[in-house]
Scaffold this motif. Structure first.
Motif, short mmCIF file in Angstrom:
data_model
loop_
_atom_site.label_atom_id
_atom_site.label_comp_id
_atom_site.label_asym_id
_atom_site.label_seq_id
_atom_site.Cartn_x
_atom_site.Cartn_y
_atom_site.Cartn_z
N PRO A 37 8.16 -40.77 -56.60
CA PRO A 37 8.51 -40.59 -57.97
C PRO A 37 8.69 -42.17 -58.50
O PRO A 37 8.85 -42.27 -59.67
CB PRO A 37 9.44 -40.86 -56.78
CG PRO A 37 9.14 -41.19 -55.42
CD PRO A 37 8.23 -40.86 -55.40
N GLU A 132 8.04 -39.00 -48.69
CA GLU A 132 8.84 -39.66 -47.56
C GLU A 132 8.67 -41.36 -47.63
O GLU A 132 9.36 -42.38 -47.72
CB GLU A 132 9.25 -38.81 -46.56
CG GLU A 132 9.32 -37.14 -46.39
CD GLU A 132 10.65 -37.80 -47.12
OE1 GLU A 132 11.92 -38.15 -46.62
OE2 GLU A 132 10.76 -36.84 -47.56
N ASP A 134 7.24 -42.61 -49.98
CA ASP A 134 7.77 -43.43 -51.36
C ASP A 134 8.94 -43.24 -51.81
O ASP A 134 9.93 -44.49 -52.60
CB ASP A 134 7.20 -42.72 -52.62
CG ASP A 134 6.15 -42.62 -52.81
OD1 ASP A 134 5.31 -44.18 -52.09
OD2 ASP A 134 5.28 -42.36 -53.94
N LEU A 135 9.85 -42.49 -51.08
CA LEU A 135 11.05 -42.50 -50.90
C LEU A 135 12.49 -43.68 -50.74
O LEU A 135 12.83 -44.40 -50.76
CB LEU A 135 12.19 -40.91 -50.66
CG LEU A 135 11.70 -39.79 -51.36
CD1 LEU A 135 12.30 -38.31 -50.19
CD2 LEU A 135 12.16 -40.10 -52.97
N LEU A 138 11.83 -46.57 -52.91
CA LEU A 138 12.74 -46.20 -53.65
C LEU A 138 14.13 -46.57 -52.82
O LEU A 138 14.83 -47.53 -53.82
CB LEU A 138 12.49 -44.58 -54.50
CG LEU A 138 14.32 -44.61 -55.31
CD1 LEU A 138 13.35 -45.53 -56.67
CD2 LEU A 138 13.95 -43.10 -55.54
N ASP A 139 14.54 -46.48 -52.19
CA ASP A 139 15.67 -46.93 -50.98
C ASP A 139 15.65 -48.67 -51.22
O ASP A 139 16.86 -49.21 -51.88
CB ASP A 139 15.67 -46.48 -49.38
CG ASP A 139 15.77 -44.95 -49.55
OD1 ASP A 139 16.49 -44.28 -50.57
OD2 ASP A 139 15.49 -44.19 -48.80
N ARG A 158 19.36 -41.25 -55.28
CA ARG A 158 18.20 -40.83 -55.04
C ARG A 158 18.39 -39.56 -53.85
O ARG A 158 17.69 -39.22 -54.41
CB ARG A 158 19.17 -42.01 -53.98
CG ARG A 158 17.77 -42.37 -52.96
CD ARG A 158 17.86 -41.57 -51.22
NE ARG A 158 16.32 -41.35 -51.02
CZ ARG A 158 16.18 -41.02 -49.51
NH1 ARG A 158 16.76 -40.01 -49.46
NH2 ARG A 158 15.39 -41.26 -48.96
N ALA A 162 14.97 -37.42 -54.74
CA ALA A 162 14.92 -36.73 -53.29
C ALA A 162 14.53 -35.52 -53.80
O ALA A 162 13.89 -34.46 -52.76
CB ALA A 162 15.06 -36.88 -52.19
N ARG A 166 10.89 -32.74 -53.35
CA ARG A 166 10.15 -32.48 -52.22
C ARG A 166 10.44 -31.05 -52.76
O ARG A 166 9.87 -30.13 -51.98
CB ARG A 166 12.00 -32.16 -51.56
CG ARG A 166 12.60 -33.45 -49.96
CD ARG A 166 12.68 -33.49 -49.76
NE ARG A 166 12.77 -35.08 -49.33
CZ ARG A 166 14.28 -36.07 -48.66
NH1 ARG A 166 15.21 -35.29 -49.08
NH2 ARG A 166 13.95 -37.39 -48.19
#
Length: 423
Positions: A37, A132, A134-135, A138-139, A158, A162, A166
């Motif tokens: 992302p 996941e 990468d997320l 991002l978080d 977010r 996500a 996905r």
């Protein structure tokens, strides 16, 4: 990514000039290896003239279609995993080196059993866990943002990123998106959607017909009539699905389009597609009419239909600043640039900064989930039009698409089209 951040921070604190090209090269390498992302954010930024320093934008623009690719042995293993040990016998030929590589997979040219020119999109291995990870990155970025800026509540941003990312992992779903787009644009002779080859596709492998065309930037210095024709075809390719079916292409950067010799447009990627409730699309039309007619009550109704809450008059005024910026080309019944400012990217940044300052004064605003990709797509598409420097009567184009709009008729068309596409 930590090293890039440290270089930027030290340069800012110590007052040093930062080498933008070197920084851009470092970012491209880091984002290209992430393939997720954060890379997509860089792709969008690189499409907007003046949004980034020129040297940095030039480096990040290479992410649009040339992210670092995987080698021939990897390709053989992945193809065997998707189509079995005799996979190569199902093609007359298959180029082991990728012709394009992006965030989740890479594309190979091939010739099918019947002599068809094919584009074979092969997903990188173990992308679900990569996404996941990468997320989680991002978080971390969003939590860092929250520490120094509370003007925007990012939780829905977010959630939306996500969910869409996905979905992009599911090439079976992308195949259904292609079916959907072929139906929605069937009456648009100047827009081409690839054919689908289900027997050579899986949930991680997507085989399509090859669409021959040239990158849009090849036409950047063409005559005005040529640039205008390309822009008109792009406009219809994006706005007809949205205003007639409630569907958008959520990733309209330059790498996802090519132009044919007759200036018809090829659409190349269908992973990031967003379907909106009919009432949301109705709100988009309502807000347009509210801004055109100076109708505050209708504007408030539009924002509420999108999911904005606790709307004060002051907040409506701030949201209207950004909305007026986005809708401006659709308000004037004359040929014009999509953004007529002397430095359009800088003008957009100034408008965003003005809105941001006001939001900080008013307290946190929570953008609805549906708003996230709508706003991103509008900015990305506008960036493409800026590069083309098209001078088009956007107002007339828009009116021709929405003249018979109704939420009820859109709901009927949408339900039928989604059902037929298996969505």
């Amino acid at each position: 990514m930590g090293g890039v951040g440290a270089r930027m921070a030290s340069g800012r604190m110590l007052g040093r000039a930062v080498d933008q090209q070197a920084l851009g090269a470092d970012l491209r390498q880091a984002l290209g290896s992430l393939k997720g992302p954060v890379m997509k954010i860089a792709q969008i930024l690189s499409t907007i003239p003046d949004a980034l320093p020129r040297d940095m934008a030039a480096e990040l623009a290479q992410l649009q279609a040339q992210a670092p690719s995987m080698g021939a042995q990897f390709v053989k293993r992945r193809m065997r995993a998707e189509l079995g040990s005799g996979w190569s016998e199902r093609f007359q030929s298959f180029e082991r080196e990728a012709c394009a590589a992006a965030s989740l997979g890479q594309v190979h040219r091939a010739i099918g059993p019947g002599g068809e020119d094919l584009a074979v999109k092969l997903q990188y291995p173990d992308m679900a866990s990569t996404v996941e990870a990468d997320l989680a990155q991002l978080d971390w970025l969003l939590s860092l943002y929250k520490r120094y800026d509370r003007s925007i509540d990012t939780r829905h941003i977010r959630e939306e990123l996500a969910a869409r990312l996905r979905e992009e992992l599911d090439y079976g779903r992308e195949a259904r998106h292609i079916t959907l787009y072929r139906a929605m644009l069937a009456d648009e002779p100047q827009v081409h959607v690839p054919a689908l080859y289900p027997d050579l596709s899986t949930d991680r492998l997507l085989t399509m017909g090859w669409l021959q065309g040239s990158p849009l930037l090849h036409f950047k210095d063409a005559d005005l009539e040529t640039r205008n024709r390309l822009a008109i075809h792009l406009f219809r390719a994006w706005y007809i699905p949205f205003h007639r079916y409630g569907v958008i292409h959520g990733d309209p950067h330059l790498g996802n389009y090519t132009a044919r010799d007759d200036l018809a447009i090829n659409l190349l990627d269908f992973g990031c597609v967003r379907v909106f409730p009919p009432a949301f699309v109705g709100g988009v039309i309502d807000l347009y009419r509210a801004l055109r007619d100076g109708d505050r009550d209708l504007a408030a109704h539009a924002y509420e239909s999108w999911g904005f809450q606790n709307l004060s008059d002051e907040l409506i005024d701030v949201l209207n600043i950004w909305a007026t910026f986005l809708y401006a080309p659709l308000m004037e019944d004359r040929p014009r640039l999509i953004n007529a400012a002397e430095q359009p990217g800088q003008y957009g940044a100034e408008t965003a900064a003005k809105v941001h300052k006001k939001l900080k004064e008013l307290g946190p605003v929570t953008p609805p989930r549906e708003f996230v990709f709508m706003d991103r797509a509008a900015i990305g598409l506008g960036g493409v039009f800026l590069h083309l420097r098209a001078e088009v009567n956007w107002y007339q184009l828009f009116q021709g698409i929405i003249e018979d709009f109704s939420v009820e008729s859109l709901a009927i068309r949408q339900a039928r089209a989604l059902a037929e596409a298996g969505l």
